[in-house]
Design an enzyme around this catalytic site. Structure first.
Site, PDB file in Angstrom:
ATOM      1  CG  HIS A 334      -5.491  -3.518  -1.812  1.00 18.95           C
ATOM      2  ND1 HIS A 334      -4.335  -3.182  -1.133  1.00 18.95           N
ATOM      3  CD2 HIS A 334      -5.104  -3.864  -3.056  1.00 18.95           C
ATOM      4  CE1 HIS A 334      -3.292  -3.300  -1.939  1.00 18.95           C
ATOM      5  NE2 HIS A 334      -3.716  -3.714  -3.109  1.00 18.95           N
ATOM      6  CB  ILE A 340      -1.385  -3.320   2.853  1.00 16.16           C
ATOM      7  CG1 ILE A 340      -1.552  -4.058   1.528  1.00 16.16           C
ATOM      8  CG2 ILE A 340      -0.881  -4.252   3.933  1.00 16.16           C
ATOM      9  CD1 ILE A 340      -0.209  -4.461   0.944  1.00 16.16           C
ATOM     10  N   GLY A 343      -0.316   0.909  -3.096  1.00 16.95           N
ATOM     11  CA  GLY A 343       0.781   1.838  -3.362  1.00 16.95           C
ATOM     12  C   GLY A 343       0.387   2.963  -4.289  1.00 16.95           C
ATOM     13  CB  VAL A 344      -1.523   3.169  -7.494  1.00 16.52           C
ATOM     14  CG1 VAL A 344      -0.578   2.338  -8.352  1.00 16.52           C
ATOM     15  CG2 VAL A 344      -2.750   2.356  -7.106  1.00 16.52           C
ATOM     16  CD  GLU A 348      -4.921  10.621  -6.972  1.00 19.22           C
ATOM     17  OE1 GLU A 348      -4.301  10.325  -8.017  1.00 19.22           O
ATOM     18  OE2 GLU A 348      -5.628  11.655  -6.860  1.00 19.22           O
TER      19      GLU A 348
END
Ligand SMILES: [Zn+2]
Length: 431
Positions: A334, A340, A343-344, A348
């Site tokens: 990723h 980067i 976002g999730v 978390e």
């Protein structure tokens, strides 16, 4: 009372010899460390020189010795070395090892204690972590049992029982200070029985045992010609082992511990109970280090996304840190060539910090059987990307707490700039 400072050593010191269980020849070198480092082993014989903190969360084995490790970097039989460190009240130290097990030497803590004395224990500033207890409690593990009571200092009362003419029932009570340890416990050697040699060897243990490394007993007396240093050397050694195992709490102990038939598995259970039930003061930042976080959160590699909690304001507000490095497993995909943080996963990580805030409402209770479920996320916004090298600071506020359900508002910052924000609802459920 004048404030006490953390201690390290003034100069390096080395001991060398053979490991009792692995039989491997190893050099152990004590090195000065800055305030706040804690006690950290470093396997200099392995690629990348992996470090293993001397902490409960790293304990891998407790049969006949205490072993700590991470991945392939296991370190066997740390208890005698750590007993010397704890007895000198040393808080910050790097221990380089050229093999998998510190040397057994004469089977006592003395050679380590002496090496550290020569290395010059010295104050390095900062406040040492101290674990004290407010009320008595008991710990039982197999045949071992412990009663822990409040005390100003660290006192150990130990009783053992062995159906052997030289042991029988032995008991003693010792003040664990540098002076008390040196006089009463440091020179007591480990012991074993000829009758169990074959069985231990079959398990791959005691490969490095010889006449000079332990008191060896047969049915009638001493089998290897050594002379006892005290008639009750056996119980004294068990007391020294407890000091070493409790060093894995990462704190100085302030309690009176009464141990009956202690064992390494029992001592480690005792250390966990102290870490959970005891009151921890000092240690400076962090407010909760990674081992404390792992007491509360069930998450583990690669899904533990909180490194430290640096502030807890009552039960209203919490601040936690996540250090993002290129070694995060998600960066492999990723994205290749353009890492980067998803976002999730930022959310978390924020939720895990929030879980710590929620769990703080159960302080003093056993949280082993509790787990935090997140029920909803609202107003999630991603403001800027998070890349390797960033440190995310999560700040969460409790907006509402009813029964077992709460609503929190949080934001993540890198260098003071918002990277993500969210409102979340969560509840605590029994596993
Ligand atoms: Zn021992």
């Amino acid at each position: 009372m004048p404030p006490i400072a953390r201690r390290s050593i003034a100069r390096k010191a080395t001991v060398a010899g053979t490991g009792l269980h692995t039989g491997a020849t190893t050099e152990a070198t004590f090195l000065p460390a800055p305030a706040g480092r804690g006690i950290v082993f470093r396997r200099t014989d392995l690629a990348g020189k992996p470090e293993v903190p001397a902490r409960l969360t790293e304990v891998e084995a407790v049969e006949r010795r205490t072993a700590v490790g991470r991945g392939d970097a296991t370190i066997h039989t740390v208890e005698h070395l750590l007993a010397a460190v704890a007895a000198h009240e040393i808080d910050d130290l790097t221990i380089d090892l050229t093999g998998p097990e510190p040397p057994i030497l004469d089977g006592s803590v003395q050679p380590y204690f002496e090496a550290l004395a020569k290395a010059g224990p010295t104050e390095v500033g900062g406040e040492p972590a101290v674990l004290s207890v407010q009320a008595p409690f008991t710990v039982t593990e197999g045949e071992s049992s412990y009663v822990v009571a409040p005390a100003k200092g660290f006192r150990l009362t130990v009783a053992i029982e062995w159906p052997h003419p030289l042991i029988g029932h032995q008991a003693g009570s010792y003040e664990v200070t540098p002076e008390g340890f040196a006089a009463e416990l440091a020179r007591a050697r480990t012991f074993g029985f000829t009758s169990e040699v074959a069985q231990l060897q079959a398990k791959g243990l005691i490969k490095g045992a010889s006449a000079a490394t332990a008191i060896v007993l047969d049915e009638r007396g001493i089998a290897n010609g050594v002379t006892l240093r005290w008639a009750d050397e056996f119980v004294r050694h068990k007391a020294a082992d407890i000091v070493g195992d409790l060093a894995l709490t990462g704190a100085r102990i302030r309690a009176h511990i009464v141990a009956t038939r202690p064992s390494h598995s029992g001592n480690i259970a005792l250390a966990w109970a102290l870490a959970r039930a005891g009151k921890r003061t000092g240690g400076g930042e962090p407010a909760m280090d990674i081992s404390r976080i792992m007491d509360y959160l069930p998450h583990r590699y690669p899904f533990l996304l909180v490194d430290r909690i640096i502030e807890v304001e009552g039960r209203q507000r919490i601040v936690g840190i996540k250090n993002v490095t290129i070694n995060e497993p998600f960066f492999q995909g990723h994205f290749p060539g353009h890492p980067i943080m998803p976002g999730v996963l930022i959310i978390e990580a924020m939720a895990q910090v929030g879980g710590m805030l929620l769990m703080s409402h159960f302080e003093g209770q056993n949280v082993d059987d509790k787990v935090v479920y997140f029920m909803s996320l609202d107003n999630v916004k991603f403001r800027r990307p998070v890349v390797p090298g960033d440190q995310i600071r999560f700040e969460l506020d409790m907006v509402q707490f009813r029964g077992k359900t709460c609503r929190m508002k949080g934001a993540g910052y890198v260098d003071g700039q918002v990277v993500a924000e969210a409102e979340m609802m969560a509840m605590v459920v029994d596993r």
